[in-house]
Design an enzyme around this catalytic site. Structure first.
Site, mmCIF file in Angstrom:
data_model
loop_
_atom_site.group_PDB
_atom_site.id
_atom_site.type_symbol
_atom_site.label_atom_id
_atom_site.label_comp_id
_atom_site.label_asym_id
_atom_site.label_seq_id
_atom_site.Cartn_x
_atom_site.Cartn_y
_atom_site.Cartn_z
ATOM 1 C CG HIS A 98 -34.544 9.271 63.048
ATOM 2 N ND1 HIS A 98 -34.251 9.113 64.385
ATOM 3 C CD2 HIS A 98 -33.362 9.253 62.395
ATOM 4 C CE1 HIS A 98 -32.930 9.016 64.516
ATOM 5 N NE2 HIS A 98 -32.373 9.097 63.321
ATOM 6 C CD GLU A 168 -30.326 5.973 61.786
ATOM 7 O OE1 GLU A 168 -29.385 6.576 61.269
ATOM 8 O OE2 GLU A 168 -31.357 6.528 62.171
HETATM 9 P P1 PGA Z 1 -25.373 8.859 64.209
HETATM 10 O O1 PGA Z 1 -26.912 9.167 63.969
HETATM 11 O O2 PGA Z 1 -24.664 8.940 62.891
HETATM 12 O O3 PGA Z 1 -24.919 9.950 65.162
HETATM 13 O O4 PGA Z 1 -25.273 7.510 64.823
HETATM 14 C C1 PGA Z 1 -27.576 8.697 62.851
HETATM 15 C C2 PGA Z 1 -29.045 9.007 62.955
HETATM 16 O O5 PGA Z 1 -29.624 8.900 64.042
HETATM 17 O O6 PGA Z 1 -29.684 9.330 61.944
#
Ligand code: PGA
Length: 256
Positions: A98, A168
């Site tokens: 992450h 992401e």
């Molecule tokens: P968010 O976070 O949905 O609050 O943007 C997603 C994540 O960091 O996994």
């Protein structure tokens, strides 16, 4: 895992601040999750709550995941939690790579070691990749390719069924500068790119891991991202702590 249609992962990060609240949110999510036939829900709370929730996940429709795991299963590593400890305590998924952990200094090599140890131990790995910013020349494409190939180094075809890839983009995560989900067209473009990178590595006839999107997902944008982004699931941060919002996201995914 390959039979699951859609997968929605709740990344609670370092929330809620107490077990009572955590139980309330978990129970609320579970109530909706177990009614849905098209969706698998994975809740990733802080480590300290995993023991409380894992025994509540007997149904196949909801599981618990950890937000990280170490690259070794035993030894003198102060503060670390091993994949084996997680597995023995009923945890079946683990988020690795992450961006908030990469920002603490985790390298691609370290992440790859964690990926391999988690797979070897029998956990499902949720590998996150994402660029910090976008540029007009498209340098984020080779960046993503690099993160993917490094994260999956020495990971064989037979392990792909236990891997989920989350795209992401760091800039799209709520709370980060911008904090806007990206357009579904951009999500789609990146999904195609990721599939291309994976099929170049593993062969075009290989069944590839599911691809999820994460970054400011909420009940308003979830359907568009799912349908037009052509993804298999979502990683949800902020909205996963809101029983109502997360329940709506689950129901949207279920009906698509
Ligand atoms: P968010 O976070 O949905 O609050 O943007 C997603 C994540 O960091 O996994």
């Amino acid at each position: 895992m390959s039979k699951i249609k859609k997968i929605i992962i709740a990344n609670w990060k370092m929330n809620p601040t107490n077990l009572k609240e955590a139980k309330k949110v978990f129970t609320g999510i579970k109530r909706t999750a177990i009614k849905l036939s098209n969706v698998k829900t994975v809740v990733c709370p802080p480590f300290i709550y995993l023991d409380d929730f894992a025994p509540l996940c007997k149904e196949n429709k909801i599981s618990v995941g950890a937000q990280d795991a170490f690259s070794k299963n035993k030894g003198s590593f102060t503060g670390m939690i091993s994949p084996e400890m997680l597995k023995k305590n009923g945890v079946t998924f683990v988020i690795l790579g992450h961006s908030e952990r990469r920002a603490l200094g985790e390298t691609d090599e370290f992440i790859n070691n964690k990926v391999r140890m988690s797979l070897k131990t029998g956990l499902n790995v949720v590998l996150c990749v994402g660029e910090k910013e976008r540029d007009e020349h498209g340098w984020y494409f080779p960046f993503i390719k690099d993160q993917l190939l490094s994260g999956l180094e020495k990971v064989g075809k037979s392990d792909l069924k236990n891997i989920l890839i989350v795209y992401e983009p760091v800039w799209a995560i709520s709370g980060n500068s911008g904090g806007q989900s990206m357009s579904s067209a951009e999500v789609h473009e990146m999904t195609i790119f990721i599939k291309k990178v994976l099929s170049d590595k593993y062969g075009i006839n290989t069944s590839l891991p599911k691809i999820l999107y994460g970054g400011s997902v909420n009940p308003k944008n979830a359907e568009d991202i799912f349908v037009n982004g052509q993804i298999d699931g979502l990683l949800v941060g902020k909205a996963s702590l809101d029983i109502e919002d997360f329940g709506l996201i689950l129901k949207i995914a279920n009906k698509i």
